[in-house]
Scaffold this motif. Sequence first.
Motif, PDB file in Angstrom:
ATOM      1  N   PRO A  46       0.825  -1.205   0.000  1.00 57.80           N
ATOM      2  CA  PRO A  46       0.000   0.000   0.000  1.00 57.80           C
ATOM      3  C   PRO A  46       0.867   1.266   0.000  1.00 57.80           C
ATOM      4  O   PRO A  46       1.981   1.270   0.512  1.00 57.80           O
ATOM      5  CB  PRO A  46      -0.806  -0.091   1.295  1.00 57.80           C
ATOM      6  CG  PRO A  46      -0.617  -1.467   1.806  1.00 57.80           C
ATOM      7  CD  PRO A  46       0.619  -2.012   1.183  1.00 57.80           C
ATOM      8  N   ARG A  47       0.339   2.301  -0.555  1.00 55.55           N
ATOM      9  CA  ARG A  47       1.009   3.592  -0.675  1.00 55.55           C
ATOM     10  C   ARG A  47       1.483   4.097   0.688  1.00 55.55           C
ATOM     11  O   ARG A  47       2.611   4.549   0.828  1.00 55.55           O
ATOM     12  CB  ARG A  47       0.029   4.563  -1.309  1.00 55.55           C
ATOM     13  CG  ARG A  47       0.462   5.967  -1.383  1.00 55.55           C
ATOM     14  CD  ARG A  47      -0.685   6.866  -1.839  1.00 55.55           C
ATOM     15  NE  ARG A  47      -1.385   6.324  -2.971  1.00 55.55           N
ATOM     16  CZ  ARG A  47      -1.434   6.885  -4.172  1.00 55.55           C
ATOM     17  NH1 ARG A  47      -0.863   8.028  -4.375  1.00 55.55           N
ATOM     18  NH2 ARG A  47      -2.084   6.321  -5.148  1.00 55.55           N
ATOM     19  N   GLU A  48       0.622   4.044   1.690  1.00 54.43           N
ATOM     20  CA  GLU A  48       0.960   4.576   3.016  1.00 54.43           C
ATOM     21  C   GLU A  48       2.132   3.827   3.630  1.00 54.43           C
ATOM     22  O   GLU A  48       2.971   4.418   4.301  1.00 54.43           O
ATOM     23  CB  GLU A  48      -0.258   4.513   3.944  1.00 54.43           C
ATOM     24  CG  GLU A  48      -1.409   5.383   3.488  1.00 54.43           C
ATOM     25  CD  GLU A  48      -1.022   6.856   3.331  1.00 54.43           C
ATOM     26  OE1 GLU A  48      -0.264   7.379   4.168  1.00 54.43           O
ATOM     27  OE2 GLU A  48      -1.475   7.478   2.359  1.00 54.43           O
ATOM     28  N   THR A  49       2.207   2.541   3.418  1.00 55.14           N
ATOM     29  CA  THR A  49       3.310   1.738   3.955  1.00 55.14           C
ATOM     30  C   THR A  49       4.636   2.176   3.348  1.00 55.14           C
ATOM     31  O   THR A  49       5.630   2.351   4.051  1.00 55.14           O
ATOM     32  CB  THR A  49       3.069   0.243   3.670  1.00 55.14           C
ATOM     33  OG1 THR A  49       1.830  -0.141   4.250  1.00 55.14           O
ATOM     34  CG2 THR A  49       4.184  -0.617   4.200  1.00 55.14           C
ATOM     35  N   VAL A  51       5.413   5.064   1.795  1.00 58.38           N
ATOM     36  CA  VAL A  51       5.755   6.445   2.160  1.00 58.38           C
ATOM     37  C   VAL A  51       6.284   6.486   3.593  1.00 58.38           C
ATOM     38  O   VAL A  51       7.310   7.111   3.873  1.00 58.38           O
ATOM     39  CB  VAL A  51       4.534   7.378   1.983  1.00 58.38           C
ATOM     40  CG1 VAL A  51       4.795   8.739   2.603  1.00 58.38           C
ATOM     41  CG2 VAL A  51       4.196   7.518   0.513  1.00 58.38           C
ATOM     42  N   SER A  52       5.603   5.811   4.502  1.00 54.42           N
ATOM     43  CA  SER A  52       6.029   5.778   5.903  1.00 54.42           C
ATOM     44  C   SER A  52       7.402   5.138   6.053  1.00 54.42           C
ATOM     45  O   SER A  52       8.263   5.628   6.793  1.00 54.42           O
ATOM     46  CB  SER A  52       4.974   5.020   6.710  1.00 54.42           C
ATOM     47  OG  SER A  52       5.487   4.535   7.889  1.00 54.42           O
ATOM     48  N   THR A  55      10.141   7.447   4.585  1.00 53.86           N
ATOM     49  CA  THR A  55      10.313   8.607   5.460  1.00 53.86           C
ATOM     50  C   THR A  55      11.125   8.231   6.691  1.00 53.86           C
ATOM     51  O   THR A  55      12.024   8.967   7.100  1.00 53.86           O
ATOM     52  CB  THR A  55       8.935   9.176   5.881  1.00 53.86           C
ATOM     53  OG1 THR A  55       8.216   9.533   4.693  1.00 53.86           O
ATOM     54  CG2 THR A  55       9.081  10.400   6.747  1.00 53.86           C
ATOM     55  N   ARG A  67       6.007  14.833   2.722  1.00 50.45           N
ATOM     56  CA  ARG A  67       5.280  14.256   1.602  1.00 50.45           C
ATOM     57  C   ARG A  67       4.583  15.382   0.854  1.00 50.45           C
ATOM     58  O   ARG A  67       3.878  16.190   1.437  1.00 50.45           O
ATOM     59  CB  ARG A  67       4.262  13.271   2.148  1.00 50.45           C
ATOM     60  CG  ARG A  67       3.449  12.570   1.134  1.00 50.45           C
ATOM     61  CD  ARG A  67       2.493  11.649   1.865  1.00 50.45           C
ATOM     62  NE  ARG A  67       1.772  10.787   0.968  1.00 50.45           N
ATOM     63  CZ  ARG A  67       0.978   9.824   1.368  1.00 50.45           C
ATOM     64  NH1 ARG A  67       0.812   9.604   2.652  1.00 50.45           N
ATOM     65  NH2 ARG A  67       0.358   9.073   0.501  1.00 50.45           N
ATOM     66  N   CYS A  76      -0.463   6.505  -9.028  1.00 49.30           N
ATOM     67  CA  CYS A  76       0.422   5.863  -8.059  1.00 49.30           C
ATOM     68  C   CYS A  76       1.786   6.540  -8.076  1.00 49.30           C
ATOM     69  O   CYS A  76       2.748   5.991  -8.611  1.00 49.30           O
ATOM     70  CB  CYS A  76       0.518   4.386  -8.409  1.00 49.30           C
ATOM     71  SG  CYS A  76       0.974   3.390  -7.024  1.00 49.30           S
ATOM     72  N   GLU A  78       4.246   9.260  -5.526  1.00 52.18           N
ATOM     73  CA  GLU A  78       4.453  10.073  -4.334  1.00 52.18           C
ATOM     74  C   GLU A  78       5.819  10.719  -4.439  1.00 52.18           C
ATOM     75  O   GLU A  78       6.728  10.181  -5.074  1.00 52.18           O
ATOM     76  CB  GLU A  78       4.400   9.220  -3.061  1.00 52.18           C
ATOM     77  CG  GLU A  78       3.046   8.649  -2.759  1.00 52.18           C
ATOM     78  CD  GLU A  78       2.040   9.698  -2.310  1.00 52.18           C
ATOM     79  OE1 GLU A  78       2.434  10.754  -1.784  1.00 52.18           O
ATOM     80  OE2 GLU A  78       0.841   9.460  -2.496  1.00 52.18           O
ATOM     81  N   ASP A 153      -2.580   2.209  -7.514  1.00 48.46           N
ATOM     82  CA  ASP A 153      -2.475   1.587  -6.199  1.00 48.46           C
ATOM     83  C   ASP A 153      -3.877   1.256  -5.743  1.00 48.46           C
ATOM     84  O   ASP A 153      -4.552   2.050  -5.120  1.00 48.46           O
ATOM     85  CB  ASP A 153      -1.782   2.546  -5.236  1.00 48.46           C
ATOM     86  CG  ASP A 153      -1.556   1.941  -3.862  1.00 48.46           C
ATOM     87  OD1 ASP A 153      -1.689   0.714  -3.734  1.00 48.46           O
ATOM     88  OD2 ASP A 153      -1.251   2.697  -2.934  1.00 48.46           O
ATOM     89  N   THR A 156      -5.335   1.799  -2.014  1.00 47.58           N
ATOM     90  CA  THR A 156      -5.686   3.084  -1.428  1.00 47.58           C
ATOM     91  C   THR A 156      -6.356   4.030  -2.414  1.00 47.58           C
ATOM     92  O   THR A 156      -6.759   5.107  -2.056  1.00 47.58           O
ATOM     93  CB  THR A 156      -4.433   3.782  -0.876  1.00 47.58           C
ATOM     94  OG1 THR A 156      -3.506   3.956  -1.938  1.00 47.58           O
ATOM     95  CG2 THR A 156      -3.820   3.005   0.261  1.00 47.58           C
TER      96      THR A 156
END
Length: 173
Positions: A46-49, A51-52, A55, A67, A76, A78, A153, A156
Amino acid sequence: MRRTLVLTAVASLALTALAAATAAAGAFLLRDLGPLPPRFSGPPLPRETVVSEMTSILSAEGIAVEREPSGVLGRCHERLSGRHAPETVDAAMKAALARARSEYGWQTGPDTGGASVTLTKNNWTALATFASDPAPGLQAPVIVSLICVDGDDASTAPTAPSAPALTPAPAPS
């Protein structure tokens, strides 16, 4: 006349042989090799995973990034950007990329040449750009672009409303 007939027959025979060779080569090139291999290995992340994770990798090396809004829903892509001290930015980025490989399972991606490095993990590709020389007194820019291999993606991305089914109009009587 006889010479013309012989030359025509030889030319015809040569063209027939050339056509047969072309057909054989074409059949070899067009043979079925089975399904294509998957575009990525492992389950889609997933996108959030992603990016996190990226970071926190950069943060562990002292690089603070934020972000940026992707601007296009359903795409998709970032982008993480920030600034770092110019004297240590290259060493910090190299250490962050090494940490991504060793601790988080990112793999070295294709060589893009120049001042950038590509890493891949499952369905994501990260492109880290090394800073150029900033103006005196300014911090060096840090940019990491994250792109999904699938181009979408699904985990999300917002789902589009379904369109009503079209039904044929009744025939006039």
